[in-house]
Design a protein around this motif. Structure first.
Motif, mmCIF file in Angstrom:
data_model
loop_
_atom_site.group_PDB
_atom_site.id
_atom_site.type_symbol
_atom_site.label_atom_id
_atom_site.label_comp_id
_atom_site.label_asym_id
_atom_site.label_seq_id
_atom_site.Cartn_x
_atom_site.Cartn_y
_atom_site.Cartn_z
ATOM 1 N N PHE A 21 -7.010 -24.803 26.705
ATOM 2 C CA PHE A 21 -7.454 -23.851 27.626
ATOM 3 C C PHE A 21 -8.754 -24.256 28.120
ATOM 4 C CE2 PHE A 21 -4.908 -21.387 24.511
ATOM 5 C CZ PHE A 21 -4.089 -20.640 25.293
ATOM 6 N N SER A 22 -9.187 -23.920 29.415
ATOM 7 C CA SER A 22 -10.425 -24.264 29.913
ATOM 8 C C SER A 22 -11.495 -22.955 29.619
ATOM 9 C CB SER A 22 -10.368 -24.548 31.212
ATOM 10 O OG SER A 22 -9.908 -23.286 31.860
ATOM 11 N N CYS A 23 -12.594 -23.243 29.175
ATOM 12 C CA CYS A 23 -13.443 -22.201 28.978
ATOM 13 C C CYS A 23 -15.050 -22.466 29.689
ATOM 14 C CB CYS A 23 -14.055 -22.279 27.470
ATOM 15 S SG CYS A 23 -14.797 -20.871 26.958
ATOM 16 N N ARG A 24 -15.178 -21.543 30.563
ATOM 17 C CA ARG A 24 -16.355 -21.697 31.486
ATOM 18 C C ARG A 24 -17.377 -21.038 30.625
ATOM 19 N NH1 ARG A 24 -13.179 -24.826 33.599
ATOM 20 N NH2 ARG A 24 -12.027 -24.416 35.462
ATOM 21 N N ILE A 25 -18.625 -21.764 31.124
ATOM 22 C CA ILE A 25 -19.957 -21.250 30.644
ATOM 23 C C ILE A 25 -20.373 -20.502 31.923
ATOM 24 C CG2 ILE A 25 -22.295 -21.595 29.792
ATOM 25 C CD1 ILE A 25 -20.890 -24.114 28.425
ATOM 26 N N PRO A 26 -20.817 -19.089 32.035
ATOM 27 C CA PRO A 26 -21.151 -18.416 33.037
ATOM 28 C C PRO A 26 -22.525 -18.970 33.743
ATOM 29 C CG PRO A 26 -21.650 -16.987 31.153
ATOM 30 C CD PRO A 26 -20.842 -18.250 30.591
ATOM 31 N N LEU A 27 -22.592 -19.206 34.933
ATOM 32 C CA LEU A 27 -23.532 -19.412 35.604
ATOM 33 C C LEU A 27 -24.717 -18.160 36.028
ATOM 34 C CD1 LEU A 27 -25.193 -21.706 37.238
ATOM 35 C CD2 LEU A 27 -23.876 -21.293 39.269
ATOM 36 N N VAL A 28 -25.748 -18.393 35.625
ATOM 37 C CA VAL A 28 -26.582 -17.329 35.892
ATOM 38 C C VAL A 28 -27.367 -17.365 37.248
ATOM 39 C CG1 VAL A 28 -28.773 -15.827 35.093
ATOM 40 C CG2 VAL A 28 -27.030 -16.709 33.245
ATOM 41 N N MET A 29 -27.298 -16.397 38.167
ATOM 42 C CA MET A 29 -27.795 -16.435 39.535
ATOM 43 C C MET A 29 -29.031 -15.405 39.585
ATOM 44 S SD MET A 29 -26.039 -18.788 41.047
ATOM 45 C CE MET A 29 -26.341 -18.463 42.579
ATOM 46 N N PRO A 30 -30.328 -15.854 40.144
ATOM 47 C CA PRO A 30 -31.375 -15.034 40.145
ATOM 48 C C PRO A 30 -31.145 -13.918 41.155
ATOM 49 C CG PRO A 30 -31.805 -17.271 41.427
ATOM 50 C CD PRO A 30 -30.636 -17.433 40.423
ATOM 51 N N LEU A 31 -31.602 -12.935 41.201
ATOM 52 C CA LEU A 31 -31.662 -11.839 42.029
ATOM 53 C C LEU A 31 -32.442 -11.876 43.270
ATOM 54 C CD1 LEU A 31 -31.655 -8.788 39.535
ATOM 55 C CD2 LEU A 31 -29.461 -9.907 40.532
ATOM 56 N N LEU A 32 -32.148 -11.333 44.275
ATOM 57 C CA LEU A 32 -33.055 -11.546 45.467
ATOM 58 C C LEU A 32 -33.952 -10.522 45.636
ATOM 59 C CD1 LEU A 32 -30.094 -11.970 48.181
ATOM 60 C CD2 LEU A 32 -31.177 -13.860 47.049
ATOM 61 N N ASN A 33 -35.215 -11.011 46.043
ATOM 62 C CA ASN A 33 -36.126 -9.986 46.304
ATOM 63 C C ASN A 33 -36.195 -9.101 47.497
ATOM 64 O OD1 ASN A 33 -37.171 -11.497 48.325
ATOM 65 N ND2 ASN A 33 -38.649 -12.804 46.975
ATOM 66 N N HIS A 34 -37.081 -8.155 47.693
ATOM 67 C CA HIS A 34 -36.573 -7.338 48.910
ATOM 68 C C HIS A 34 -36.722 -8.370 50.340
ATOM 69 C CE1 HIS A 34 -36.785 -3.930 51.393
ATOM 70 N NE2 HIS A 34 -37.730 -4.231 52.012
ATOM 71 N N GLN B 262 -35.969 -11.432 50.781
ATOM 72 C CA GLN B 262 -34.697 -12.215 50.858
ATOM 73 C C GLN B 262 -33.384 -11.463 51.115
ATOM 74 O OE1 GLN B 262 -34.959 -13.864 46.814
ATOM 75 N NE2 GLN B 262 -36.103 -15.924 47.684
ATOM 76 N N HIS B 263 -33.558 -10.213 50.439
ATOM 77 C CA HIS B 263 -32.237 -9.359 50.895
ATOM 78 C C HIS B 263 -32.336 -8.880 52.189
ATOM 79 C CE1 HIS B 263 -29.421 -6.500 49.429
ATOM 80 N NE2 HIS B 263 -29.773 -5.642 49.909
ATOM 81 N N THR B 264 -33.517 -8.559 53.025
ATOM 82 C CA THR B 264 -33.549 -8.018 54.193
ATOM 83 C C THR B 264 -33.066 -9.023 55.164
ATOM 84 O OG1 THR B 264 -35.803 -8.525 54.323
ATOM 85 C CG2 THR B 264 -35.231 -5.984 53.999
ATOM 86 N N TRP B 265 -33.529 -10.339 54.855
ATOM 87 C CA TRP B 265 -33.098 -11.845 55.513
ATOM 88 C C TRP B 265 -31.796 -12.012 55.679
ATOM 89 C CZ3 TRP B 265 -30.869 -16.501 54.722
ATOM 90 C CH2 TRP B 265 -31.227 -17.463 55.511
ATOM 91 N N LYS C 237 -29.344 -9.831 55.246
ATOM 92 C CA LYS C 237 -28.532 -8.615 55.849
ATOM 93 C C LYS C 237 -28.718 -9.035 57.251
ATOM 94 C CE LYS C 237 -28.279 -4.522 53.168
ATOM 95 N NZ LYS C 237 -28.996 -3.077 52.990
ATOM 96 N N GLU C 238 -29.874 -9.420 57.797
ATOM 97 C CA GLU C 238 -29.989 -9.702 59.240
ATOM 98 C C GLU C 238 -29.077 -10.740 59.793
ATOM 99 O OE1 GLU C 238 -34.155 -10.792 59.929
ATOM 100 O OE2 GLU C 238 -34.903 -8.603 59.554
ATOM 101 N N LYS C 239 -29.195 -11.800 58.837
ATOM 102 C CA LYS C 239 -28.297 -13.093 59.023
ATOM 103 C C LYS C 239 -26.747 -12.718 58.808
ATOM 104 C CE LYS C 239 -31.760 -15.571 60.225
ATOM 105 N NZ LYS C 239 -31.930 -15.923 61.485
ATOM 106 N N LYS C 240 -26.452 -11.677 58.436
ATOM 107 C CA LYS C 240 -24.848 -11.415 57.913
ATOM 108 C C LYS C 240 -24.202 -11.449 59.226
ATOM 109 C CE LYS C 240 -21.974 -7.855 55.615
ATOM 110 N NZ LYS C 240 -22.056 -6.591 54.930
ATOM 111 N N ASN C 241 -24.704 -10.773 60.003
ATOM 112 C CA ASN C 241 -23.857 -10.631 61.433
ATOM 113 C C ASN C 241 -24.326 -11.650 62.496
ATOM 114 O OD1 ASN C 241 -22.957 -8.202 60.557
ATOM 115 N ND2 ASN C 241 -24.694 -6.919 61.356
#
Length: 78
Positions: A54-67, A69-72, A74-78
């Motif tokens: 079997f293959s076993c994956r070690i999960p990758l931890v991603m940092p959360l976005l600050n406010h 980065q989050h608004t940026w 959302k603007e670039k989404k469209n």
């Protein structure tokens, strides 16, 4: 020659944990195997899972976005 820490019975119980859900990460497998009575380190569990085919994956931890980065994003989404 190194002594094996896990025996056939422990290998079979680890295989029973892996088979039903192959998408579990290593941390979940390690936790469930210790609850099932298999005393082995995380590295040993990883090696045994790979030896069982079997293959076993070690999960990758991603940092959360600050406010800002989050608004940026959302603007670039469209």
């Amino acid at each position: 020659m190194w002594k094996k820490k896990m025996h056939n019975r422990e290998n079979r119980s680890l295989e029973r944990l892996v088979k039903p859900n192959r998408f579990k990460n290593l941390g979940e497998l390690q936790k469930e195997s210790t609850e099932a009575g298999v005393k082995a380190s995380r590295a040993t569990t990883h090696r045994r899972v790979k030896e069982l085919g079997f293959s076993c994956r070690i999960p990758l931890v991603m940092p959360l976005l600050n406010h800002r980065q989050h608004t940026w994003a959302k603007e670039k989404k469209n």
